[in-house]
Structures are given as structure tokens and as C-alpha cells.
Design a protein around this motif. Structure first.
Motif, short mmCIF file in Angstrom:
data_model
loop_
_atom_site.label_atom_id
_atom_site.label_comp_id
_atom_site.label_asym_id
_atom_site.label_seq_id
_atom_site.Cartn_x
_atom_site.Cartn_y
_atom_site.Cartn_z
N GLN A 3 0.85 -1.19 0.00
CA GLN A 3 0.00 0.00 0.00
C GLN A 3 0.89 1.24 0.00
OE1 GLN A 3 -2.67 0.26 3.33
NE2 GLN A 3 -4.36 0.78 2.00
N ASN A 4 0.57 2.20 -0.85
CA ASN A 4 1.37 3.41 -0.96
C ASN A 4 0.46 4.61 -0.78
OD1 ASN A 4 3.52 5.08 -1.38
ND2 ASN A 4 3.71 4.68 -3.56
N ILE A 5 0.39 5.10 0.46
CA ILE A 5 -0.49 6.22 0.77
C ILE A 5 0.37 7.43 1.12
CG2 ILE A 5 -2.25 7.10 2.33
CD1 ILE A 5 -3.21 4.21 2.67
N LEU A 6 0.12 8.52 0.42
CA LEU A 6 0.81 9.78 0.67
C LEU A 6 -0.20 10.81 1.14
CD1 LEU A 6 3.00 9.84 -2.56
CD2 LEU A 6 3.73 9.17 -0.27
N LYS A 7 0.24 11.72 2.01
CA LYS A 7 -0.62 12.81 2.48
C LYS A 7 -0.07 14.13 1.99
CE LYS A 7 -2.59 11.35 6.86
NZ LYS A 7 -2.62 11.60 8.30
N TYR A 8 -0.96 14.96 1.47
CA TYR A 8 -0.57 16.29 1.01
C TYR A 8 -1.47 17.34 1.65
CZ TYR A 8 2.24 13.97 -2.48
OH TYR A 8 3.19 13.19 -3.09
N ASP A 9 -0.88 18.46 2.05
CA ASP A 9 -1.67 19.57 2.55
C ASP A 9 -2.39 20.22 1.37
OD1 ASP A 9 -0.73 19.21 5.13
OD2 ASP A 9 0.92 20.63 4.88
N VAL A 10 -3.65 20.56 1.59
CA VAL A 10 -4.46 21.20 0.56
C VAL A 10 -5.08 22.46 1.16
CG1 VAL A 10 -6.45 20.97 -0.99
CG2 VAL A 10 -4.99 18.99 -0.54
N VAL A 11 -5.01 23.56 0.42
CA VAL A 11 -5.64 24.81 0.84
C VAL A 11 -6.94 24.95 0.05
CG1 VAL A 11 -5.41 27.32 0.93
CG2 VAL A 11 -3.40 25.87 1.32
N PHE A 12 -8.04 25.05 0.79
CA PHE A 12 -9.36 25.25 0.18
C PHE A 12 -9.76 26.70 0.38
CE2 PHE A 12 -9.19 20.75 1.13
CZ PHE A 12 -9.77 20.17 0.02
N GLU A 13 -10.15 27.34 -0.71
CA GLU A 13 -10.57 28.74 -0.65
C GLU A 13 -12.00 28.85 -1.17
OE1 GLU A 13 -9.27 33.10 -2.41
OE2 GLU A 13 -7.92 31.41 -2.66
N GLU A 14 -12.88 29.36 -0.31
CA GLU A 14 -14.27 29.55 -0.72
C GLU A 14 -14.33 30.73 -1.68
OE1 GLU A 14 -18.72 29.65 1.25
OE2 GLU A 14 -16.98 29.97 2.54
N GLN A 15 -15.01 30.57 -2.79
CA GLN A 15 -15.10 31.61 -3.81
C GLN A 15 -16.34 32.47 -3.61
OE1 GLN A 15 -12.51 32.06 -6.09
NE2 GLN A 15 -11.66 30.61 -4.62
N LYS A 41 -13.00 18.59 -2.67
CA LYS A 41 -12.10 17.61 -2.05
C LYS A 41 -11.92 16.39 -2.94
CE LYS A 41 -11.17 15.25 2.23
NZ LYS A 41 -11.69 14.09 2.87
N LYS A 42 -13.01 15.87 -3.48
CA LYS A 42 -12.92 14.72 -4.38
C LYS A 42 -12.13 15.08 -5.64
CE LYS A 42 -15.42 11.55 -7.34
NZ LYS A 42 -14.29 11.58 -8.25
N ASN A 43 -12.40 16.26 -6.20
CA ASN A 43 -11.71 16.68 -7.42
C ASN A 43 -10.22 16.87 -7.19
OD1 ASN A 43 -14.13 16.59 -8.77
ND2 ASN A 43 -14.48 18.79 -8.73
N ILE A 44 -9.82 17.41 -6.03
CA ILE A 44 -8.38 17.61 -5.80
C ILE A 44 -7.71 16.27 -5.54
CG2 ILE A 44 -8.38 18.08 -3.31
CD1 ILE A 44 -6.30 19.92 -5.99
N GLU A 45 -8.41 15.31 -4.94
CA GLU A 45 -7.84 13.96 -4.79
C GLU A 45 -7.55 13.37 -6.17
OE1 GLU A 45 -10.71 11.83 -2.45
OE2 GLU A 45 -10.17 12.90 -0.60
N ASP A 46 -8.50 13.51 -7.08
CA ASP A 46 -8.29 13.01 -8.46
C ASP A 46 -7.14 13.76 -9.14
OD1 ASP A 46 -10.41 11.24 -8.14
OD2 ASP A 46 -11.85 12.52 -9.18
N ALA A 47 -7.08 15.08 -8.93
CA ALA A 47 -6.02 15.89 -9.55
C ALA A 47 -4.65 15.48 -9.02
CB ALA A 47 -6.27 17.38 -9.29
N ILE A 48 -4.56 15.20 -7.71
CA ILE A 48 -3.29 14.77 -7.12
C ILE A 48 -2.86 13.44 -7.74
CG2 ILE A 48 -2.19 13.93 -5.01
CD1 ILE A 48 -3.92 16.04 -3.48
N LYS A 49 -3.78 12.49 -7.86
CA LYS A 49 -3.46 11.19 -8.44
C LYS A 49 -2.93 11.35 -9.87
CE LYS A 49 -6.80 8.56 -5.74
NZ LYS A 49 -8.08 7.85 -5.79
N ILE A 62 8.63 11.24 -6.94
CA ILE A 62 7.36 11.61 -6.33
C ILE A 62 7.64 12.24 -4.97
CG2 ILE A 62 5.15 10.75 -5.44
CD1 ILE A 62 5.43 10.48 -8.48
N PRO A 63 7.13 13.46 -4.72
CA PRO A 63 7.31 14.07 -3.39
C PRO A 63 6.66 13.20 -2.33
CG PRO A 63 6.45 15.67 -4.97
CD PRO A 63 6.40 14.33 -5.63
N ASN A 64 7.29 13.11 -1.16
CA ASN A 64 6.81 12.21 -0.13
C ASN A 64 5.53 12.69 0.56
OD1 ASN A 64 7.67 14.23 1.54
ND2 ASN A 64 9.33 13.06 2.47
#
Length: 85
Positions: A3-15, A41-49, A62-64
Motif C-alpha cells: 500500500q502506498n499512501i501519501l498525504k498532502y496539505d491542501v488549501v481550500f478557498e471559498e469563492q 475535495k474529491k476533485n483535488i484527490e483526483d487531480a493529485i493522483k 514523487i514528493p513524499n
């Protein structure tokens, strides 16, 4: 299977026009949006992948997932003069 799970910080900005923009500071250019927080959140997960798959296909490292970024509030008083020179 490993299993290869990575965590990334995400900044969410309300428009102001509605919805949210999501940015991953440690992956330059990895940005997405959604009409709701959950969709963003779902879209950024897909974008990260996709971002990481492209890096892998190009032979890039790949950044850790660790990030040195953080979000903090800063108050600015426009009635006070600036202090830098």
C-alpha cells in the motif's frame, strides 16, 4: 500488494461566486475546484493522483507528501504606517 499512501496539505478557498478552489502547495500547478467543499475535495484527490501519475510516467521523483506550508491569519491595520524601510 504494497500500500502506498501519501498525504498532502491542501488549501481550500471559498469563492465569492460559490464553490471552492483547492490548491496543493507542495505540487506546483496542482489546482482543482468544486461547487461544494465535498466536490472540491474529491476533485483535488483526483487531480493529485493524475499529477503524481504524470510525474511517475516522466521518471520524476514523487514528493513524499510532507509539506512545509501552513495557513495562518494575519491582521492588517491600514490606519497604521508600515514599518519596513
Amino acid at each position: 500488494m504494497k500500500q502506498n499512501i501519501l498525504k498532502y496539505d491542501v488549501v481550500f478557498e471559498e469563492q465569492s461566486v460559490g464553490g471552492y478552489t483547492a490548491i496543493v502547495p507542495s505540487l506546483p500547478g496542482c489546482i482543482s475546484e468544486g461547487d461544494s467543499f465535498e466536490e472540491a475535495k474529491k476533485n483535488i484527490e483526483d487531480a493529485i493522483k493524475l499529477y503524481l501519475e504524470d510525474m511517475q510516467a516522466d521518471g520524476e521523483e514523487i514528493p513524499n507528501g510532507d509539506s512545509n506550508s501552513f495557513v495562518a491569519s494575519v491582521e492588517v491595520d491600514l490606519n497604521q504606517p508600515h514599518t519596513f524601510r
